[in-house]
Enzyme design. Sequence first.
Site: not given
Length: 215
Positions: A129-130
């Site tokens: 996600y990051m």
Amino acid sequence: MNVLIVGANGQIGKMVVEKLKKGKKHNVRAMVRKEEQVADFKDKGIEARLADLEGSVDAIQATMKEIDVVVFSAGSGGSTGYDKTILIDLDGAVKTIEAAERAGVKRFIMVSSIASNHREKWSGDMKPYMAAKYYADQLLEKSGLNYLILRPGMLENEPGTGRIKVGIETAIRSIPREDVASTIVSALDYPTISRQAVDLISGDTSIEEALTQLA
Ligand code: NAP
């Protein structure tokens, strides 16, 4: 200004739409992916435009007719797999940026995430996600768009306090969704905050004062 909220049916998205409607300064348009969501917004007197972030750039661009500002607050959420992290948080964001450039949108406000710009802070299940947030932001920074990237801390559902801290943070802190929504709405009145990326957490400064310092 005509403002399109991408992810308008989401938690922050809904708050932004409601605040803009209530404020009456700007015309708000909701971008949603389902017919029934279009009808729900219409019932509340809000124009909604239909597009799926997994669809084509052309279809996303079609929702940007006569739009001055795009706010991207969509996300795949915590209950989907990494395939959706790639398809929504990364490719959906990038397609929205491409569409906005093609449509001649004047400003792009991105809801990113705290620590996404620091690889050494990515950990565990959050790493994909990051990475998605990081590369979407990179593309936005390299685009010709006038952008404001807000990297909120961990989102909470408590009522907003109206007091924030913006800038560059070293620690991962939190912020109520309502304060993120209020910051987005207020940022519309600060067009000189241009081509900036900042962290956004709860703090001691009023939203207006914090934004004035950035402008
Ligand atoms: P949310 O409630 O999960 O809302 C996300 C919205 O994105 C939903 O309305 C969803 O539509 C929409 N969406 C998903 N896939 C789509 C698609 N294919 N096409 C069109 N729309 C689609 O998000 P939130 O909690 O308000 O968060 C807003 C932003 O903050 C997100 O970008 C998130 O990544 C970011 N953020 C989160 C945290 C955190 O602590 N959770 C921290 C920092 C930043 P449906 O309503 O149809 O499902």
